[in-house]
Design an enzyme around this catalytic site. Structure first.
Site, PDB file in Angstrom:
ATOM      1  N   SER A  67       4.535   3.826  -1.912  1.00 48.71           N
ATOM      2  CA  SER A  67       4.673   2.581  -1.133  1.00 48.71           C
ATOM      3  C   SER A  67       5.964   2.468  -0.346  1.00 48.71           C
ATOM      4  CB  SER A  67       4.541   1.367  -2.050  1.00 48.71           C
ATOM      5  OG  SER A  67       3.207   1.202  -2.423  1.00 48.71           O
ATOM      6  N   LYS A  70       5.377   2.164   3.251  1.00 50.10           N
ATOM      7  CA  LYS A  70       4.859   0.922   3.847  1.00 50.10           C
ATOM      8  C   LYS A  70       5.855   0.319   4.835  1.00 50.10           C
ATOM      9  CE  LYS A  70       1.604  -0.522   0.127  1.00 50.10           C
ATOM     10  NZ  LYS A  70       1.359   0.591  -0.722  1.00 50.10           N
ATOM     11  N   TYR A 192      -4.643   5.568   4.757  1.00 48.69           N
ATOM     12  CA  TYR A 192      -3.745   4.921   3.787  1.00 48.69           C
ATOM     13  C   TYR A 192      -3.377   5.902   2.664  1.00 48.69           C
ATOM     14  CZ  TYR A 192      -2.143   1.805   0.093  1.00 48.69           C
ATOM     15  OH  TYR A 192      -1.405   1.219  -0.908  1.00 48.69           O
ATOM     16  N   TYR A 243       7.688  -6.153  -4.781  1.00 48.94           N
ATOM     17  CA  TYR A 243       6.537  -6.848  -5.375  1.00 48.94           C
ATOM     18  C   TYR A 243       6.951  -8.100  -6.143  1.00 48.94           C
ATOM     19  CZ  TYR A 243       5.509  -1.922  -4.764  1.00 48.94           C
ATOM     20  OH  TYR A 243       5.454  -0.661  -4.289  1.00 48.94           O
ATOM     21  N   VAL A 261       5.534   3.665  -6.325  1.00 46.92           N
ATOM     22  CA  VAL A 261       5.238   4.043  -7.710  1.00 46.92           C
ATOM     23  C   VAL A 261       5.555   5.501  -8.032  1.00 46.92           C
ATOM     24  CG1 VAL A 261       3.549   2.239  -8.242  1.00 46.92           C
ATOM     25  CG2 VAL A 261       2.776   4.386  -7.201  1.00 46.92           C
TER      26      VAL A 261
END
Ligand code: GLN
Length: 307
Positions: A67, A70, A192, A243, A261
């Protein structure tokens, strides 16, 4: 202040300070390629505005960025497509796990922010519409900004993501049912998953993220983002980049950050430097235990933070 810091000595000290935490937490277990990574890895790198990088430990070892990508996908989608993206994705912390579906129904298929999976899927969908090949566009950008033409996807990770991708598929289909996905869901998911699989080291990541410390300027001096857009991305990183632990991260580290992660985290000191850290053991929210601790030590020892 950053110019006068002895980065090599500082990084050695931080590595020593967090050594007892390296190996604590749990590496991501949802795919074999992440579950089998040695949890005792630790690396950290600092990139100055001129691209000079210092590091400690495993700072040159490639790992699965997950991530962390992102934030780069968001920057590209905004640079290429502008502000209309924000009609499809919000800018508020979700307070829920990164792969949660729960808010999407109440909020009519509009994800809370671009850094949870739902929001990142919308960003990748936008990038796909804008470029016709979202994942290759992203990889090309990362190669240029990191100055590492060897960067690549990890095909095994991408295949595993696909195989264990029911949750992301559900999120994407659910948003498509609200009209918030433009491309066919299977094609979107493929991009993705390729995006998640990109391998980079701390050195690569710290260098690649410098445009956020340079107020939007790329490594060749050209402008990717306006100063205001760079500020906005940093702000969303601070409030949403880790998050449902973003409040705690802001409290401890005081910098915009984005985690993955795989155990990587990138953090930005606007106008000064970019930091990248990697250690695979994760806390309950999916953030690297030793990584957050190392960034906490960095800002505590140097006084460098946005506050
Ligand atoms: N591949 C992961 C997923 O989509 C990335 C999540 C993360 O790094 N937080 O679930």
């Amino acid at each position: 202040m950053a110019d006068t810091l002895d980065y090599p000595a500082l990084l050695e000290r931080i590595a020593a300070d967090v050594a007892a935490l390296v190996g604590s937490g749990t590496p991501a277990e949802y795919i074999p390629a992440l579950a089998s990574v040695d949890p005792h890895r630790f690396g950290m790198a600092v990139a100055g505005l001129d691209g000079t990088v210092h590091g400690v430990g495993d700072w040159e070892v490639p790992f699965s960025t997950q991530s962390v990508t992102k934030v780069f996908a968001l920057a590209l989608a905004l640079a290429e497509g502008g502000d209309s993206l924000w009609e499809r994705v919000g800018r508020e912390p979700s307070g829920n796990p990164f792969n949660s579906l729960v808010q999407l129904e109440y909020e009519n298929g509009i994800p809370r922010n671009p850094f949870i999976n739902a929001g990142a899927l919308v960003v990748t969908d936008r990038l796909q519409s804008l470029t016709g090949d979202a994942s290759s566009e992203l990889l090309g950008f990362l190669r240029e900004e990191s100055r590492n033409p060897e960067l690549s996807f990890d095909a095994e990770v991408a295949a595993s993501e696909q195989e264990h991708g029911d949750r992301n598929a559900a999120v994407a289909h659910f948003m498509a049912s609200y009209g918030n996905i433009d491309n066919p869901v299977p094609a979107l998911l493929e991009h993705y998953f390729w995006q998640c699989s990109i391998e980079m080291s701390c050195a690569d990541l710290a260098r690649a993220g410098l445009f956020l410390a340079r107020h939007g300027l790329r490594s060749d001096g050209s402008r990717l983002l306006t100063r205001s857009e760079a500020k906005q991305i940093n702000a969303v990183m601070l409030t949403c980049g880790t998050y449902d632990a973003a409040g705690e991260f802001a409290y401890r580290v005081g910098l915009p950050g984005k985690s993955g992660v795989g155990g990587g985290i990138i953090a930005v000191v606007p106008g000064q430097c970019t930091l990248a850290v990697w250690s695979p053991g994760l806390d309950a929210q999916g953030n690297s235990v030793a990584g957050v601790a190392a960034l906490d030590r960095f800002t505590t020892l140097t006084g460098l933070s946005v506050f």
